[in-house]
Every structure is written in structure tokens, then in C-alpha cells.
Write a protein that holds these residues in place. Structure first.
Motif, PDB file in Angstrom:
ATOM      1  N   VAL A  13     -32.212 -14.725  20.961  1.00 40.23           N
ATOM      2  CA  VAL A  13     -33.514 -14.220  20.527  1.00 40.23           C
ATOM      3  C   VAL A  13     -34.605 -14.972  21.288  1.00 40.23           C
ATOM      4  O   VAL A  13     -34.578 -16.199  21.358  1.00 40.23           O
ATOM      5  N   GLN A  26     -38.670 -15.752  21.817  1.00 39.56           N
ATOM      6  CA  GLN A  26     -39.977 -15.721  21.185  1.00 39.56           C
ATOM      7  C   GLN A  26     -41.028 -16.280  22.125  1.00 39.56           C
ATOM      8  O   GLN A  26     -40.771 -17.195  22.901  1.00 39.56           O
ATOM      9  N   CYS A  76     -41.494 -11.210  19.847  1.00 36.79           N
ATOM     10  CA  CYS A  76     -40.066 -11.463  19.665  1.00 36.79           C
ATOM     11  C   CYS A  76     -39.252 -10.390  20.374  1.00 36.79           C
ATOM     12  O   CYS A  76     -39.550  -9.188  20.272  1.00 36.79           O
ATOM     13  N   PRO A  97     -35.333  -9.326  20.217  1.00 37.76           N
ATOM     14  CA  PRO A  97     -34.060  -9.614  19.552  1.00 37.76           C
ATOM     15  C   PRO A  97     -32.889  -9.557  20.529  1.00 37.76           C
ATOM     16  O   PRO A  97     -33.047  -9.127  21.678  1.00 37.76           O
ATOM     17  N   HIS A 130     -28.612  -5.610  18.427  1.00 40.09           N
ATOM     18  CA  HIS A 130     -28.840  -5.932  17.014  1.00 40.09           C
ATOM     19  C   HIS A 130     -29.772  -4.895  16.382  1.00 40.09           C
ATOM     20  O   HIS A 130     -30.790  -4.536  16.957  1.00 40.09           O
ATOM     21  N   LEU A 190     -34.068  -6.992  12.519  1.00 38.31           N
ATOM     22  CA  LEU A 190     -34.958  -8.034  13.018  1.00 38.31           C
ATOM     23  C   LEU A 190     -35.742  -8.585  11.848  1.00 38.31           C
ATOM     24  O   LEU A 190     -36.249  -7.848  11.007  1.00 38.31           O
ATOM     25  N   TYR A 211     -38.684  -7.630   7.325  1.00 40.40           N
ATOM     26  CA  TYR A 211     -37.587  -7.317   8.218  1.00 40.40           C
ATOM     27  C   TYR A 211     -37.539  -5.827   8.528  1.00 40.40           C
ATOM     28  O   TYR A 211     -38.019  -4.995   7.768  1.00 40.40           O
ATOM     29  N   CYS A 237     -38.321 -15.731  14.483  1.00 41.11           N
ATOM     30  CA  CYS A 237     -37.778 -14.388  14.536  1.00 41.11           C
ATOM     31  C   CYS A 237     -36.259 -14.519  14.564  1.00 41.11           C
ATOM     32  O   CYS A 237     -35.719 -15.459  15.181  1.00 41.11           O
ATOM     33  N   SER A 267     -32.379 -12.049  14.411  1.00 40.75           N
ATOM     34  CA  SER A 267     -31.800 -10.710  14.464  1.00 40.75           C
ATOM     35  C   SER A 267     -30.335 -10.751  14.063  1.00 40.75           C
ATOM     36  O   SER A 267     -29.687 -11.815  14.118  1.00 40.75           O
ATOM     37  N   GLN A 278     -27.172 -14.066  11.006  1.00 44.44           N
ATOM     38  CA  GLN A 278     -28.490 -14.017  11.620  1.00 44.44           C
ATOM     39  C   GLN A 278     -28.609 -15.081  12.705  1.00 44.44           C
ATOM     40  O   GLN A 278     -28.223 -16.234  12.506  1.00 44.44           O
TER      41      GLN A 278
END
Lengths: 117, 110
Positions: free
Chosen positions: A4, A6, A23, A25, A29, A32, A48, A92, A94, A106
Motif C-alpha cells: 500500500v 501513501q 492512497c 491500495p 484488493h 480499502l 472503508y 490506509c 487494503s 489487512q
């Protein structure tokens, strides 16, 4: 996969300014998540998405916060206007999916450290 | 809402020691995950373990869902194990919302 992603990693702004956190992901996925971490409140879920659609935004603090996911590879969290109490680390995350399997695992991004002066 | 309590709140170990971290939750869950937040702030998923036992190297975890607790075992601790360990649960039902505990702060000294 790069994990992920960011951006920015750090953000310092003045009260009243607009802040946009970004973000990307993990590819493939479907879910998020946006989290906020503070000393006082710990880690809390803000909102989410599933397949780019917001599912639950009950954790969004107030109308100053908004989040979008225009496509499967990009999401933004916007704060307008920002206030000093918004200072926190925003994560963040995913995941693949849902269904009581490992797909619910996650994966978190490195976070954005926000300081509002 | 569901309550997630972790103990101990903090722990200091000498390198090579073993430890057990506990997570208690107040309601039935269908998802439980353990995370490690390293001193640089990165959150790493350790286990997805709503029930049963899993092992990954020096780490293992056990969740007894019927008794509403989970344990994380760290054996032969290393300085790189330092950081905060979080337990996070999702209440029964397809919500996908993880509720995080307050964490256990672990410091492993050389």
C-alpha cells in the motif's frame, strides 16, 4: 507488489488549510480502509470502501472530512478546513475481501503524519 | 460496541526471553488479527486468527473464540521485536470493521 502506497509521508499545514491524503491500495484488493491513530484515541477506522463504493463512514469525525475512491487504484482523504486537533497519523489499508478467511487480512501503508499548526 | 483489552500494557524483556501477550474481547468475533507496529510506525500484519493456533517462526498465536481471548507468544525475543503489538477484532456479522485494542508496548533490551 509494492504494498500500500501513501503520500505524502509527512504534512505540516496551518489551521484552515485544505489537506489531501492519497492512497494506492495493493493491486487486486477489493477493500480499502482509512484509519487515524492518535495517542488519545488509538487506532480508529474512519471509512472503508468495497469495490470503490463507500460502505461505512460512521467513523468520519465530522463534515470537514471526506473520502473518495474514483477507481480501484486510488483513494483520497480530504480535510477542509483543517484544525490542530486533526493532527495524527493517517493510515490506509487494503484487503482482498471478506468471508472469514485469510482474505480479510489487512495490509497497511506507511501512514501520513499530519501536523496542523 | 465491542471492547478489546490487551495486557500487559507494557513489557520489558531481555533478548532471548519469551513472552505472552493477551487480548480479551467482549463479544463473539469472526475476525481477529494481530499486528506489530515497529518503532518507525509501520503496521505489519502478523496473524489472521479468528480461532485455533498458528505459528510463524518465533511467533505463534492462539485464539479461543468460545472464551473470548487470544494469545500471542514471542519466543527467543530479539531487539527487532520491539514496538507495539495490537489485537484487532471484527464483531460477528459481515462488517469488515476492525476494532483495535490499546496495544502492548514491548521493549527488548540487548
Amino acid at each position: 507488489d509494492a504494498g500500500v502506497i501513501q503520500s505524502p509521508r509527512h504534512e505540516v499545514t496551518e489551521m484552515g488549510q485544505e489537506v489531501t491524503l492519497r492512497c494506492k491500495p495493493i493491486s487486486g484488493h477489493d477493500y480499502l480502509f482509512w484509519y487515524r491513530q492518535t495517542m488519545m484515541r488509538g487506532l480508529e477506522l474512519l471509512i472503508y470502501f468495497n469495490n470503490n463504493v463507500p460502505i461505512d463512514d460512521s467513523g468520519m469525525p465530522e463534515d470537514r472530512f471526506s473520502a473518495k475512491m474514483p477507481n480501484a487504484s486510488f483513494s483520497t482523504l480530504k480535510i477542509q478546513p483543517s484544525e490542530p486537533r486533526d493532527s495524527a497519523v493517517y493510515f490506509c489499508a487494503s484487503s482482498f475481501g471478506q468471508g472469514e478467511t485469510d482474505q480479510e487480512t489487512q495490509y497497511f501503508g506507511p501512514g501520513t503524519r499530519l501536523l496542523v499548526l | 460496541g465491542i471492547q478489546v483489552e490487551q495486557s500487559p500494557p507494557d513489557l520489558i524483556l531481555q533478548e532471548g526471553a519469551n513472552s505472552t501477550l493477551r487480548c480479551n474481547f467482549s463479544d463473539s468475533v469472526n475476525n481477529l488479527q494481530w499486528f506489530h507496529q515497529n518503532p518507525w510506525g509501520q503496521l505489519i500484519n502478523l496473524f489472521y486468527i479468528p480461532s485455533g493456533t498458528k505459528q510463524n517462526g518465533r511467533l505463534s498465536a492462539t485464539t479461543v473464540a468460545t472464551e473470548r481471548y487470544s494469545l500471542l507468544y514471542i519466543s527467543s525475543s530479539q531487539t527487532t521485536d520491539s514496538g507495539v503489538y495490537f489485537c484487532a477484532v471484527e464483531k460477528g456479522g459481515a462488517t469488515n470493521k476492525l476494532i483495535f485494542g490499546t496495544g502492548t508496548l514491548l521493549a527488548v533490551q540487548p
